[in-house]
Design an enzyme around this catalytic site. Structure first.
Site: not given
Ligand code: OSB
Ligand code: MG
Length: 375
Positions: A135, A161, A163, A188, A213, A238, A262, A290
């Site tokens: 991510s 992925k 953001k 995402d 996402e 999510d 998660k 994550g």
């Molecule tokens: O939405 O998936 C998410 C990190 C913090 C809060 C929300 C998210 C995320 C990530 C990072 O996308 C995922 C990771 O590498 O731990």
């Molecule tokens: Mg997410």
């Protein structure tokens, strides 16, 4: 097993690089670790709440409060048959699933160690190796994002992925897709858009994304169904999915085609298993999300990702992408083909670096049968 002692601690860990999402920038993590003791065995869990209530309603501080004042007193001194019974035991506490998950997962680790089997086997896992993605946080410009993608693709990660948020979306995705026409790519938004943005989000359709996402509000399944009927890209939920019922609702309404699980968000391994089963029965692929976890949360994520329905690469990547030094050994490593192998040892399968954890600890509190110990 009798739960003889629960210890809760806060550690501070600095990410190697700031991580930007639509809701803000994270660099310093305040992570709560739960240690559970039963008859000479110690298990560990991680509470994945963020520092602020910007992902969901929990925070490091609310989790500290709820574990200290409600969860620990309900669990310590209890005889429980299985870690999977903990969710029912804590049923009187509404919400606070991340706080609950930290405690429940520590007891799963205890139970696996007592049975001398790997945790991933105990939770019902069938995959000896799991597929990994990354991510990537929001970057100032499309060019530097594409550079970062190049680096992760050459490290072997199977899915990238990105953001996104309004103003940092179509142009960024276009630049990455142009440079990498064939990679598995997703975005995402962490709830940064509304239904008014339907026409805008439709502009992502040509980029052949695996999924988009959580584009809409964190607690709004219905609007995602409206959006999904107007765009081609598959929606993955999510934030919206907190339990098996949410998954059923979302699937039946057509609000998503993929679900991210998660452990913290669904209350631990037992909740994860229920969401997983709902999705597997209905043919909806799942993957492991994550929360910028330390090695302890990561080890639990690996165990969960071995369940049969986890058919897409998860946000479970190498320790070294996040931390200069992780709190477990060996650190989580990703092979050149973008996989992590499920560990063979009992429990979650990694050794905990207790000295390092002590050094990172900023506060700690313990509960033993009938006594509270401040340390
Ligand atoms: O939405 O998936 C998410 C990190 C913090 C809060 C929300 C998210 C995320 C990530 C990072 O996308 C995922 C990771 O590498 O731990
Ligand atoms: Mg997410």
């Amino acid at each position: 097993m009798k739960v003889e002692r629960i210890n809760l601690r806060e550690i501070r860990m600095r990410l190697r690089a700031p991580f930007e999402t639509s809701f803000g920038v994270t660099q310093e993590r305040r992570i709560l670790l739960v240690e559970a003791n039963s008859e000479g065995v110690t298990g560990w869990g991680e509470i994945t709440a963020l520092e602020s209530p910007s992902f969901n309603s929990e925070t490091t501080e609310t989790a500290w409060h709820v574990v200290s004042d409600f969860i620990a007193p309900m669990v310590v001194g209890r005889e429980i048959n299985h870690a999977s019974d903990v969710a029912a035991l804590l049923g009187g506490i509404r919400g606070h699933l991340m706080a609950k998950a930290g405690v429940e997962n520590a007891l799963w680790d205890v139970e696996a160690q007592r049975k001398e089997i790997p945790l991933w086997r105990l939770v019902g896992g069938t995959r000896g190796e799991i597929a990994c993605g990354v991510s990537l946080g929001i970057r100032p410009d499309p060019g530097s994002l594409a550079e970062k993608v190049a680096q992760e693709v050459s490290a072997g990660y199977q899915r990238i992925k990105l953001k996104i948020k309004p103003g940092k979306d179509v142009e960024f995705v276009a630049a990455v897709r142009k440079r990498f026409p064939n990679i598995m790519l997703s975005v995402d938004a962490n709830s940064a858009y509304s239904l008014y943005d339907l026409d805008h989000l439709r502009q992502l359709d040509p980029f052949d994304l695996l999924m988009m996402e959580q584009p809409l509000a964190w607690d709004d399944i219905y609007s995602h169904a409206r959006l999904q009927s107007g765009i081609r890209t598959a929606i993955c939920l999510d934030e919206c999915i907190n339990n098996g019922r949410d998954a059923e609702t979302a699937i039946e309404l057509g609000a998503c085609k993929i679900i991210n699980i998660k452990l913290g968000r669904v209350g631990g391994h037992s909740g994860a298993r229920r969401v997983h089963d709902v999705c597997l029965e209905r043919g909806v692929p799942v993957w492991c999300g994550g929360m910028l976890e330390s090695g302890i949360g990561r080890a639990h994520n690996i165990a969960m990702s071995t369940l049969p329905g986890f058919s897409l690469p998860g946000d479970v990547s190498a320790s070294s992408r996040y931390w200069s030094e992780d709190i477990i050994e060996p650190e989580v490593q990703v092979r050149a083909n973008g996989t992590i192998s499920a560990p063979q040892g009992s429990g979650f399968g990694f050794a905990v670096k207790r000295d390092l954890i002590e050094r990172l600890t900023v506060r700690s509190e313990g509960w033993s049968s009938n006594v509270t110990v401040n340390v």
